[in-house]
Design an enzyme around this catalytic site. Structure first.
Site, PDB file in Angstrom:
ATOM      1  CE  LYS A  11      -3.897  -2.546   2.356  1.00 45.94           C
ATOM      2  NZ  LYS A  11      -4.879  -2.276   3.216  1.00 45.94           N
ATOM      3  CE1 TYR A  51      -9.299  -3.124   0.602  1.00 46.05           C
ATOM      4  CE2 TYR A  51      -8.174  -1.203  -0.491  1.00 46.05           C
ATOM      5  CZ  TYR A  51      -7.963  -1.791   0.153  1.00 46.05           C
ATOM      6  OH  TYR A  51      -6.858  -2.596   0.489  1.00 46.05           O
ATOM      7  CG  ASN A 114      -3.588  -2.353   7.174  1.00 50.10           C
ATOM      8  OD1 ASN A 114      -3.587  -1.928   5.772  1.00 50.10           O
ATOM      9  ND2 ASN A 114      -3.875  -3.283   7.400  1.00 50.10           N
ATOM     10  CG  HIS A 117      -5.279  -6.481  -0.191  1.00 55.57           C
ATOM     11  ND1 HIS A 117      -6.169  -6.151   0.576  1.00 55.57           N
ATOM     12  CD2 HIS A 117      -5.430  -7.387  -1.088  1.00 55.57           C
ATOM     13  CE1 HIS A 117      -7.339  -7.323   0.133  1.00 55.57           C
ATOM     14  NE2 HIS A 117      -6.459  -8.013  -1.194  1.00 55.57           N
ATOM     15  CD  GLU A 128      -8.941  -9.390  -3.616  1.00 56.35           C
ATOM     16  OE1 GLU A 128      -7.312  -9.654  -3.320  1.00 56.35           O
ATOM     17  OE2 GLU A 128      -9.653  -9.259  -1.974  1.00 56.35           O
TER      18      GLU A 128
HETATM   19  N1  UDP Z   1      -9.298  -0.748   7.596  1.00 57.14           N
HETATM   20  C1  UDP Z   1      -9.919   0.490   7.456  1.00 57.14           C
HETATM   21  N2  UDP Z   1     -10.738   0.825   9.244  1.00 57.14           N
HETATM   22  C2  UDP Z   1     -11.186  -0.772   9.828  1.00 57.14           C
HETATM   23  C3  UDP Z   1     -10.802  -1.273   9.179  1.00 57.14           C
HETATM   24  C4  UDP Z   1     -10.557  -1.808   8.315  1.00 57.14           C
HETATM   25  O1  UDP Z   1      -9.018   1.724   7.451  1.00 57.14           O
HETATM   26  O2  UDP Z   1     -11.012  -0.441  11.220  1.00 57.14           O
HETATM   27  C5  UDP Z   1      -8.934  -0.602   6.276  1.00 57.14           C
HETATM   28  C6  UDP Z   1      -7.146  -1.124   6.197  1.00 57.14           C
HETATM   29  O3  UDP Z   1      -6.450  -0.831   5.606  1.00 57.14           O
HETATM   30  C7  UDP Z   1      -7.838  -2.494   5.709  1.00 57.14           C
HETATM   31  C8  UDP Z   1      -8.441  -2.758   4.886  1.00 57.14           C
HETATM   32  O4  UDP Z   1      -9.225  -1.328   4.917  1.00 57.14           O
HETATM   33  O5  UDP Z   1      -6.826  -3.603   5.598  1.00 57.14           O
HETATM   34  C9  UDP Z   1      -9.011  -3.962   4.353  1.00 57.14           C
HETATM   35  O6  UDP Z   1     -10.256  -4.332   5.261  1.00 57.14           O
HETATM   36  P1  UDP Z   1     -10.392  -5.336   5.904  1.00 57.14           P
HETATM   37  O7  UDP Z   1     -11.565  -5.902   6.850  1.00 57.14           O
HETATM   38  O8  UDP Z   1     -10.744  -5.699   4.997  1.00 57.14           O
HETATM   39  O9  UDP Z   1      -8.642  -6.672   6.976  1.00 57.14           O
HETATM   40  P2  UDP Z   1      -7.853  -7.216   5.348  1.00 57.14           P
HETATM   41  O10 UDP Z   1      -8.086  -8.503   5.019  1.00 57.14           O
HETATM   42  O11 UDP Z   1      -6.906  -6.247   4.889  1.00 57.14           O
HETATM   43  O12 UDP Z   1      -6.557  -7.309   7.234  1.00 57.14           O
END
Ligand code: UDP
Length: 145
Positions: A11, A51, A114, A117, A128
């Site tokens: 990211k 997303y 974070n 992805h 994806e």
């Molecule tokens: N995210 C965020 N706030 C939250 C949860 C998720 O900004 O409370 C963002 C974060 O960058 C995350 C992405 O949305 O990686 C997708 O969320 P998901 O729950 O799918 O998590 P992942 O699969 O990436 O761990």
């Protein structure tokens, strides 16, 4: 165990922190072989589409804004149980909750920024991967190491 593919994204925060090499190196150490790599600056439409499942979530707007704030590295990783393996190496979504030595524990700033992805299921991985890479952009080769 079966050979599988997953989509990985470094990211914008990971690119800005200069950890592209560290992240890809870690994938290689963990048996996740990059078979397609491209750097891109996602458009708003691309990030929103990617997303789309999170469209109703309160963090959606900020997430799209973050994901379009700078370049990302898009990758297809191949390996045994690549989807689960990549999720293990990435660590929990929130770096505060991520296990020691995971990519998010090592590099992520917060639950949004974070660093990486990774697809969360084999079915989503197929969707994806196809979202960013035509099959002709994916290379077949074997590691000799
Ligand atoms: N995210 C965020 N706030 C939250 C949860 C998720 O900004 O409370 C963002 C974060 O960058 C995350 C992405 O949305 O990686 C997708 O969320 P998901 O729950 O799918 O998590 P992942 O699969 O990436 O761990």
């Amino acid at each position: 165990m079966s050979k599988e593919r997953t989509l990985s994204i470094i990211k914008p925060d990971g690119v800005e922190k200069g950890v592209i090499g560290k992240v890809i190196g870690r994938f290689e150490e963990e048996g996740l072989k990059p078979v397609a790599i491209r750097m891109a600056r996602l458009s708003q439409a691309e990030a929103e589409g990617f997303y789309a499942v999170h469209k109703a979530r309160p963090f959606f707007k900020d997430l799209v804004s973050f994901m379009t704030s700078g370049p990302v590295v898009l990758m297809v990783l191949e390996g045994e149980n690549a989807v689960a393996k990549n999720r293990e190496v990435m660590g929990a979504t929130d770096p505060a909750k991520a296990a020691p030595n995971t990519l998010r524990k090592l590099h992520a700033s917060n639950i949004e920024k974070n660093t990486v992805h990774g697809s969360d299921s084999a079915d989503n991985a197929k969707v994806e991967i196809a979202y960013f890479f035509p099959e002709t952009a994916i290379s077949a080769y074997e590691w000799k190491r």
